[in-house]
Design a protein around this motif. Structure first.
Motif, PDB file in Angstrom:
ATOM      1  N   ARG A 136       0.861  -1.177   0.000  1.00  0.00           N
ATOM      2  CA  ARG A 136       0.000   0.000   0.000  1.00  0.00           C
ATOM      3  C   ARG A 136       0.904   1.236   0.000  1.00  0.00           C
ATOM      4  NH1 ARG A 136      -1.845  -3.845   3.261  1.00  0.00           N
ATOM      5  NH2 ARG A 136      -3.933  -4.646   2.919  1.00  0.00           N
ATOM      6  N   LYS A 137       0.973   1.873  -1.153  1.00  0.00           N
ATOM      7  CA  LYS A 137       1.891   2.992  -1.335  1.00  0.00           C
ATOM      8  C   LYS A 137       1.660   4.103  -0.313  1.00  0.00           C
ATOM      9  CE  LYS A 137       1.765   4.815  -5.398  1.00  0.00           C
ATOM     10  NZ  LYS A 137       1.839   5.520  -6.687  1.00  0.00           N
ATOM     11  N   TRP A 138       0.428   4.377   0.034  1.00  0.00           N
ATOM     12  CA  TRP A 138       0.141   5.488   0.935  1.00  0.00           C
ATOM     13  C   TRP A 138       0.771   5.268   2.308  1.00  0.00           C
ATOM     14  CZ3 TRP A 138      -2.608   5.180   5.486  1.00  0.00           C
ATOM     15  CH2 TRP A 138      -3.335   4.010   5.711  1.00  0.00           C
ATOM     16  N   LEU A 139       0.905   4.018   2.745  1.00  0.00           N
ATOM     17  CA  LEU A 139       1.562   3.751   4.031  1.00  0.00           C
ATOM     18  C   LEU A 139       3.076   3.975   3.944  1.00  0.00           C
ATOM     19  CD1 LEU A 139      -0.399   0.676   5.383  1.00  0.00           C
ATOM     20  CD2 LEU A 139      -0.073   2.861   6.546  1.00  0.00           C
ATOM     21  N   ILE A 140       3.667   3.657   2.811  1.00  0.00           N
ATOM     22  CA  ILE A 140       5.101   3.909   2.621  1.00  0.00           C
ATOM     23  C   ILE A 140       5.349   5.417   2.593  1.00  0.00           C
ATOM     24  CG2 ILE A 140       7.066   3.551   1.074  1.00  0.00           C
ATOM     25  CD1 ILE A 140       6.174   0.892   2.144  1.00  0.00           C
ATOM     26  N   ILE A 141       4.470   6.149   1.925  1.00  0.00           N
ATOM     27  CA  ILE A 141       4.591   7.609   1.881  1.00  0.00           C
ATOM     28  C   ILE A 141       4.419   8.192   3.282  1.00  0.00           C
ATOM     29  CG2 ILE A 141       3.509   9.727   1.023  1.00  0.00           C
ATOM     30  CD1 ILE A 141       2.889   8.127  -1.585  1.00  0.00           C
ATOM     31  N   ALA A 142       3.419   7.722   4.020  1.00  0.00           N
ATOM     32  CA  ALA A 142       3.192   8.203   5.390  1.00  0.00           C
ATOM     33  C   ALA A 142       4.403   7.922   6.269  1.00  0.00           C
ATOM     34  CB  ALA A 142       1.936   7.556   5.976  1.00  0.00           C
ATOM     35  N   ALA A 143       5.012   6.756   6.102  1.00  0.00           N
ATOM     36  CA  ALA A 143       6.205   6.404   6.881  1.00  0.00           C
ATOM     37  C   ALA A 143       7.320   7.413   6.651  1.00  0.00           C
ATOM     38  CB  ALA A 143       6.681   5.001   6.492  1.00  0.00           C
ATOM     39  N   ASN A 144       7.482   7.858   5.422  1.00  0.00           N
ATOM     40  CA  ASN A 144       8.529   8.823   5.107  1.00  0.00           C
ATOM     41  C   ASN A 144       8.266  10.173   5.751  1.00  0.00           C
ATOM     42  OD1 ASN A 144      10.763   7.889   3.150  1.00  0.00           O
ATOM     43  ND2 ASN A 144       8.915   6.790   2.561  1.00  0.00           N
ATOM     44  N   TYR A 145       7.024  10.597   5.784  1.00  0.00           N
ATOM     45  CA  TYR A 145       6.705  11.867   6.446  1.00  0.00           C
ATOM     46  C   TYR A 145       6.980  11.787   7.945  1.00  0.00           C
ATOM     47  CZ  TYR A 145       4.661  14.129   2.390  1.00  0.00           C
ATOM     48  OH  TYR A 145       4.487  14.727   1.173  1.00  0.00           O
ATOM     49  N   VAL A 146       6.544  10.722   8.577  1.00  0.00           N
ATOM     50  CA  VAL A 146       6.738  10.571  10.025  1.00  0.00           C
ATOM     51  C   VAL A 146       8.220  10.469  10.362  1.00  0.00           C
ATOM     52  CG1 VAL A 146       6.315   9.057  12.005  1.00  0.00           C
ATOM     53  CG2 VAL A 146       4.462   9.555  10.406  1.00  0.00           C
ATOM     54  N   SER A 147       8.953   9.637   9.635  1.00  0.00           N
ATOM     55  CA  SER A 147      10.371   9.444   9.964  1.00  0.00           C
ATOM     56  C   SER A 147      11.200  10.678   9.654  1.00  0.00           C
ATOM     57  CB  SER A 147      10.933   8.219   9.232  1.00  0.00           C
ATOM     58  OG  SER A 147      11.048   8.460   7.861  1.00  0.00           O
ATOM     59  N   PHE A 152      23.195  12.775  10.840  1.00  0.00           N
ATOM     60  CA  PHE A 152      22.531  12.148   9.705  1.00  0.00           C
ATOM     61  C   PHE A 152      22.504  10.632   9.865  1.00  0.00           C
ATOM     62  CE2 PHE A 152      21.355  11.175   5.418  1.00  0.00           C
ATOM     63  CZ  PHE A 152      20.684  12.301   4.966  1.00  0.00           C
ATOM     64  N   LEU A 153      23.606  10.050  10.318  1.00  0.00           N
ATOM     65  CA  LEU A 153      23.665   8.601  10.529  1.00  0.00           C
ATOM     66  C   LEU A 153      22.648   8.163  11.585  1.00  0.00           C
ATOM     67  CD1 LEU A 153      24.973   5.825  10.046  1.00  0.00           C
ATOM     68  CD2 LEU A 153      26.623   6.414  11.821  1.00  0.00           C
ATOM     69  N   CYS A 154      22.583   8.884  12.696  1.00  0.00           N
ATOM     70  CA  CYS A 154      21.606   8.541  13.745  1.00  0.00           C
ATOM     71  C   CYS A 154      20.181   8.698  13.228  1.00  0.00           C
ATOM     72  CB  CYS A 154      21.828   9.417  14.975  1.00  0.00           C
ATOM     73  SG  CYS A 154      23.375   9.045  15.822  1.00  0.00           S
ATOM     74  N   SER A 155      19.960   9.711  12.413  1.00  0.00           N
ATOM     75  CA  SER A 155      18.641   9.919  11.821  1.00  0.00           C
ATOM     76  C   SER A 155      18.286   8.756  10.896  1.00  0.00           C
ATOM     77  CB  SER A 155      18.632  11.238  11.042  1.00  0.00           C
ATOM     78  OG  SER A 155      17.422  11.406  10.371  1.00  0.00           O
ATOM     79  N   PHE A 156      19.258   8.267  10.130  1.00  0.00           N
ATOM     80  CA  PHE A 156      19.012   7.135   9.237  1.00  0.00           C
ATOM     81  C   PHE A 156      18.638   5.887  10.039  1.00  0.00           C
ATOM     82  CE2 PHE A 156      20.895   3.272   7.328  1.00  0.00           C
ATOM     83  CZ  PHE A 156      19.966   3.098   6.319  1.00  0.00           C
ATOM     84  N   LEU A 157      19.375   5.615  11.106  1.00  0.00           N
ATOM     85  CA  LEU A 157      19.061   4.434  11.933  1.00  0.00           C
ATOM     86  C   LEU A 157      17.666   4.553  12.546  1.00  0.00           C
ATOM     87  CD1 LEU A 157      22.541   3.911  13.632  1.00  0.00           C
ATOM     88  CD2 LEU A 157      21.545   2.622  11.719  1.00  0.00           C
ATOM     89  N   ALA A 158      17.317   5.756  12.982  1.00  0.00           N
ATOM     90  CA  ALA A 158      15.980   5.975  13.533  1.00  0.00           C
ATOM     91  C   ALA A 158      14.915   5.801  12.446  1.00  0.00           C
ATOM     92  CB  ALA A 158      15.885   7.365  14.150  1.00  0.00           C
ATOM     93  N   THR A 159      15.240   6.227  11.243  1.00  0.00           N
ATOM     94  CA  THR A 159      14.317   6.068  10.115  1.00  0.00           C
ATOM     95  C   THR A 159      13.959   4.601   9.904  1.00  0.00           C
ATOM     96  OG1 THR A 159      15.052   8.055   8.959  1.00  0.00           O
ATOM     97  CG2 THR A 159      14.149   6.311   7.596  1.00  0.00           C
ATOM     98  N   LEU A 160      14.958   3.740   9.987  1.00  0.00           N
ATOM     99  CA  LEU A 160      14.687   2.305   9.813  1.00  0.00           C
ATOM    100  C   LEU A 160      13.718   1.803  10.875  1.00  0.00           C
ATOM    101  CD1 LEU A 160      18.254   0.961   8.931  1.00  0.00           C
ATOM    102  CD2 LEU A 160      16.360   1.444   7.362  1.00  0.00           C
ATOM    103  N   LEU A 161      13.929   2.229  12.107  1.00  0.00           N
ATOM    104  CA  LEU A 161      13.047   1.785  13.191  1.00  0.00           C
ATOM    105  C   LEU A 161      11.643   2.369  13.069  1.00  0.00           C
ATOM    106  CD1 LEU A 161      15.525   2.078  16.200  1.00  0.00           C
ATOM    107  CD2 LEU A 161      14.754  -0.010  15.050  1.00  0.00           C
ATOM    108  N   ILE A 162      11.565   3.621  12.676  1.00  0.00           N
ATOM    109  CA  ILE A 162      10.262   4.297  12.574  1.00  0.00           C
ATOM    110  C   ILE A 162       9.466   3.778  11.378  1.00  0.00           C
ATOM    111  CG2 ILE A 162       9.150   6.518  12.121  1.00  0.00           C
ATOM    112  CD1 ILE A 162      11.535   7.786  13.721  1.00  0.00           C
ATOM    113  N   GLU A 163      10.130   3.576  10.245  1.00  0.00           N
ATOM    114  CA  GLU A 163       9.414   3.205   9.023  1.00  0.00           C
ATOM    115  C   GLU A 163       9.044   1.730   8.936  1.00  0.00           C
ATOM    116  OE1 GLU A 163      11.170   4.551   5.383  1.00  0.00           O
ATOM    117  OE2 GLU A 163      11.357   6.605   6.105  1.00  0.00           O
ATOM    118  N   PHE A 164       9.763   0.862   9.638  1.00  0.00           N
ATOM    119  CA  PHE A 164       9.493  -0.571   9.486  1.00  0.00           C
ATOM    120  C   PHE A 164       8.045  -0.961   9.817  1.00  0.00           C
ATOM    121  CE2 PHE A 164       9.348  -5.022  10.644  1.00  0.00           C
ATOM    122  CZ  PHE A 164       9.819  -5.581   9.458  1.00  0.00           C
ATOM    123  N   PRO A 165       7.457  -0.492  10.906  1.00  0.00           N
ATOM    124  CA  PRO A 165       6.048  -0.877  11.161  1.00  0.00           C
ATOM    125  C   PRO A 165       5.101  -0.442  10.036  1.00  0.00           C
ATOM    126  CG  PRO A 165       7.011   0.106  13.120  1.00  0.00           C
ATOM    127  CD  PRO A 165       8.001   0.296  12.021  1.00  0.00           C
TER     128      PRO A 165
END
Length: 166
Positions: free
Chosen positions: A58-69, A109-122
């Motif tokens: 579901r593309k909209w969930l992937i897009i939403a994940a990017n906004y949140v992260s 930036f590196l810490c933000s990337f690692l957090a992005t993985l955790l935030i976007e995975f669900p």
């Protein structure tokens, strides 16, 4: 008529006297990133997962994940970790050209990337129409995120690499 011209000139010069600028390139690009680029990134990541790995999502969930992260990563996590690693001005609002601390930026930036993985995975997991397990689950997610984050990292890095100090 001449009196009006003086007032116009005064209005144009007031920001110079007050040192009122409209923000740094980093700040404005991050707003563009938050508002528009996240939509493109989410669409890009969804299409990688769909086309390269043949996984319906579901593309909209992937897009939403990017906004949140992005909001959490760039407005809280990256500035925090950047500041404890020597860059007190992540957004370059007060830093003069040539004084931006690139080392702190890179850690942030590196810490933000690692957090992005955790935030976007669900969000990613919820977006899957068929729930996979193991490497079939993680490989598409990591591939899409690594590609999009590398591109964004290069854009932000290029903005400062030539005018920053290590």
């Amino acid at each position: 008529m001449r009196t009006h011209n003086r007032y116009y000139l005064l209005l144009l010069l007031i920001p110079n006297f007050l040192l009122a600028n409209a923000g740094s390139g980093m700040l404005w690009f991050s707003f563009l990133h938050l508002i528009w680029i996240n939509f493109l990134i989410g669409t890009f990541e969804s299409s990688i997962i769909q086309k390269k790995f043949n996984i319906e999502n579901r593309k909209w969930l992937i897009i939403a994940a990017n906004y949140v992260s992005m909001f959490a990563g760039y407005y809280f996590i990256a500035p925090y970790f950047s500041s404890i690693n020597g860059n007190q001005d992540f957004w370059a609002m007060k830093t003069k050209v040539g004084e931006y601390q690139l080392g702190g930026f890179l850690i942030g930036f590196l810490c933000s990337f690692l957090a992005t993985l955790l935030i976007e995975f669900p969000f990613y997991w919820l977006s899957l129409k068929i729930k996979y397990k193991g490497w079939k689950l993680f490989k598409p997610f990591l591939t899409a995120n690594l590609l999009s984050n590398m591109i964004m990292f290069l854009i932000y890095f290029i903005m400062f690499a030539l005018v920053a100090k290590w």
